[in-house]
Design an enzyme around this catalytic site. Structure first.
Site, short mmCIF file in Angstrom:
data_model
loop_
_atom_site.label_atom_id
_atom_site.label_comp_id
_atom_site.label_asym_id
_atom_site.label_seq_id
_atom_site.Cartn_x
_atom_site.Cartn_y
_atom_site.Cartn_z
N LYS A 214 0.57 -1.32 -0.04
CA LYS A 214 -0.12 -0.12 -0.11
C LYS A 214 1.18 1.19 -0.34
CE LYS A 214 -3.60 2.28 2.72
NZ LYS A 214 -4.45 2.11 3.96
N GLU A 220 10.35 -5.15 4.86
CA GLU A 220 10.50 -5.87 3.71
C GLU A 220 10.17 -6.32 2.76
OE1 GLU A 220 8.64 -4.98 7.22
OE2 GLU A 220 9.07 -5.86 8.94
N GLY A 275 -4.81 -1.68 5.01
CA GLY A 275 -4.35 -3.15 4.42
C GLY A 275 -4.97 -4.52 4.91
N ARG A 276 -5.51 -5.18 6.04
CA ARG A 276 -5.99 -6.11 6.09
C ARG A 276 -6.91 -6.18 5.82
NH1 ARG A 276 -5.12 -2.42 10.08
NH2 ARG A 276 -6.35 -1.70 11.91
N GLU A 361 -5.35 -7.23 14.78
CA GLU A 361 -4.29 -5.61 14.30
C GLU A 361 -5.64 -4.71 14.62
OE1 GLU A 361 -0.83 -4.66 11.10
OE2 GLU A 361 -3.19 -4.58 9.73
N HIS A 392 -5.57 -33.80 17.01
CA HIS A 392 -4.35 -34.76 17.02
C HIS A 392 -3.12 -33.38 17.44
CE1 HIS A 392 -6.28 -37.68 15.59
NE2 HIS A 392 -6.76 -37.01 15.30
N LYS A 512 9.11 -0.93 14.33
CA LYS A 512 10.14 -0.73 13.29
C LYS A 512 10.66 0.03 12.82
CE LYS A 512 5.48 -1.45 9.96
NZ LYS A 512 4.44 -0.95 9.23
#
Ligand code: F6P
Length: 548
Positions: A214, A220, A275-276, A361, A392, A512
């Site tokens: 965005k 990253e 973003g999410r 978030e 399990h 950050k």
């Protein structure tokens, strides 16, 4: 900014419905689900809701009709109705970032009018969708060639957070519908291993990178994008190759151009898409490339169907509202810390991870819209794995541990890969788990099986452990859109009740900033230069020594 977005609110804990729920909780907390079902056998059909092909059974929750009535009152007293209208009307309900919140516009059909600052945003959405469709068709058909004339066979999405989790989840979820002669990979982590493993067996001449960000400034993603550029050009040996092997998805045309990607190969979106909440924007380009434009549009139609359901349906029958209210009930009254999301569908294996960002978030906030510290718990921790695998591993704790963990079971009536008895076995398990959690096994029942006295306590299941069961017909693109939209609006419902801003994410900033500072201090081997606490300084110094 609108009056709705900033209106001074009665504190949550002063609302009459909240106080009534507190008193009600004291009455209901010791009522076992066994008793609730025995005295009211019809609750298994009554405490259900159905919309757009999704059946929600919420009868196995520690609630009565009175609980539901009070929770619905809480929604009314919290102004949920007005807040939903404000969101769909494009008001700037993300108050701390002064932004509208309009993921619903991303799936609005042509002709719908949704305005932000007086401008209808829907035509722009469709313009981008059409460009994405055109591009996807060209790549999928082989008409779009790599720099050396080879067909594109591999697509790598580089992005992180909302620019990765949605695309990965949707690709995995809809893999059944994907073009099988193409390879799709996703690189997110700044750990070089992620890039190295994603590309080790690929040919740069056949590989297209989608740089999804965005902001187009995320550390990253920009690091991985640069590495991808170097990896491509090492073989293609000409800067002009970038235009054939790199496209961008972003709101930041300036940074895209600076990176060297032709903005003609950029697919945009807008600051009113969080973003999410962006997997159905151009961030979904990898999804469209995988499943084709028609399937992508079917997914959008699924999202839209739930948007309309959320916007127009009475709260008592409104799936996201009911889901959100149940989450508030367990978080704030029972003190539950987590929610387990348990899809009985292997294709949904990344759905819990996707929901972690969406929910945590969004609602991991400790101040209200007006900046006051909340005096109640907000967003629970989301986690989960597909069934039956989880059975399990961690289900032991859900059944017999000391914590209350509400579960969301998700199942489909039809298998996408029907193989012998597999699907009946899968579905038998999902139904069995909900039943076992709710009703358990009493000491008398355990004894009656001939269990020696000393072993009885170990084999008792207390039960009274709540769950929702979602039953859908089949995992289609539309069904996926519906499922995601359900959780999006449930998150919003919870945020409204908690009076928080579900659409900002200031909590990711500090780390950050510190990382940027520390990275410059990792060179050399002597004492650390920066001013840090003694723990951080020692760790930096140790790293500097060992990395040599
Ligand atoms: O660090 C959090 C975050 O800002 C998320 O909200 C977002 O989805 C992610 O980073 C990626 O951001 P971008 O798409 O701008 O690279």
């Amino acid at each position: 900014m609108s009056a709705t977005a900033t209106a001074v609110q009665t504190p949550l804990t002063s609302l009459p419905a909240w106080k009534a729920l507190q008193a009600h909780y004291e009455k209901i907390r010791s009522q076992h689900l066994r008793g609730l079902f025995q005295s009211d056998p019809a609750r298994g059909t009554r405490l259900t809701a159905e919309a757009e092909g999704i059946y929600l059974d919420y009868s196995k929750h520690r609630i009565t009709d009175e609980t539901v009535r009070l929770l619905l009152e809480l929604a009314e007293q919290s102004g949920l109705r007005e807040r939903i209208e404000a969101m769909f009307a494009g008001e700037k309900i993300n108050v701390s970032e002064k932004r509208a919140v309009l993921h619903a516009a991303l799936r609005a059909p042509k002709g719908v009018v949704i305005k932000v600052d007086g401008e209808n945003v829907v035509p722009g959405v469709h313009e981008v969708l059409d460009r994405m469709s055109d591009f996807s068709n060209r790549v999928r058909s082989g008409a779009w060639k790599g720099f050396t004339g080879k067909r594109i066979r591999n697509v790598i999405n580089i992005g992180i957070g909302g620019s990765d989790l949605g695309p990965v989840m949707a690709y995995e979820a809809l893999r059944h519908y994907s073009q099988r002669d193409m390879t799709f990979r996703f690189v997110s982590n700044v750990d070089g291993t992620d890039f190295a493993e994603a590309t080790h067996d690929l040919d740069p001449e056949e590989t297209l990178f989608i740089i999804s960000s965005k902001t187009f400034t995320t550390l990253e993603t920009m690091t991985n994008a640069q590495t991808a550029r170097d990896w491509s050009l090492k073989k293609l040996k000409d800067d002009k190759a970038v235009a054939k092997h790199f496209v961008a998805v972003s709101t930041n045309a300036k940074e895209v151009a600076k990176f060297g990607i032709d903005t003609a190969n950029m697919f945009g979106f807008w600051d009113w898409v969080g973003g999410r909440y962006s997997m159905d924007s151009a961030i979904g380009l990898s999804t469209m490339l995988a499943i084709g434009p028609e399937n992508f549009r079917a997914m959008l139609a699924g999202f839209h169907a739930i948007d309309e359901h959320f916007r127009t349906t009475a709260f008592a029958k409104n799936l996201p509202v009911l889901m959100g209210l149940l989450s508030v009930w367990y978080t704030d009254f029972f003190g539950a810390e987590t929610v387990a999301v348990l899809p009985y569908e292997q294709y949904l294996k990344r759905f819990p991870a996707y929901l972690q960002q969406l929910t945590m978030e969004s609602n991991g906030k400790h101040v209200t819209l007006s900046g006051d510290r909340v005096n109640y718990a907000t967003g629970p921790i989301f986690w989960g794995e597909p069934g039956t695998n989880g059975q399990h591993s961690f289900y032991q704790l859900i059944h017999q541990g000391t914590r209350l963990i509400p579960c969301d079971f998700i199942g489909f009536a039809k298998a996408l890969n029907p193989l012998g008895e597999h699907h009946d076995l899968l579905m038998a398990n999902v139904f069995a788990q909900g039943e076992a959690l709710a009703f358990g096994k009493t000491p008398e029942e355990v004894k009656a099986e001939g269990t020696p006295d000393w072993l009885v306590p170990h084999r008792v299941f207390e039960g009274d452990r709540p769950s929702s069961t979602f039953l859908l017909e089949e995992l289609t693109p539309a069904a996926l859109g519906k499922l995601v939209a359900l959780y999006e609006h449930s998150v919003f419902t919870q945020g409204v009740i908690w009076q928080i801003d579900s659409f900002d994410q200031w909590g990711v900033e500090l780390g950050k900033v510190l990382a940027k500072k520390i990275v410059g201090e990792l060179e050399g081997s002597g004492p650390a230069k920066g001013s840090h606490d003694s723990s951080t300084t020692t760790l930096i110094e140790r790293y500097r020594k060992q990395r040599k």
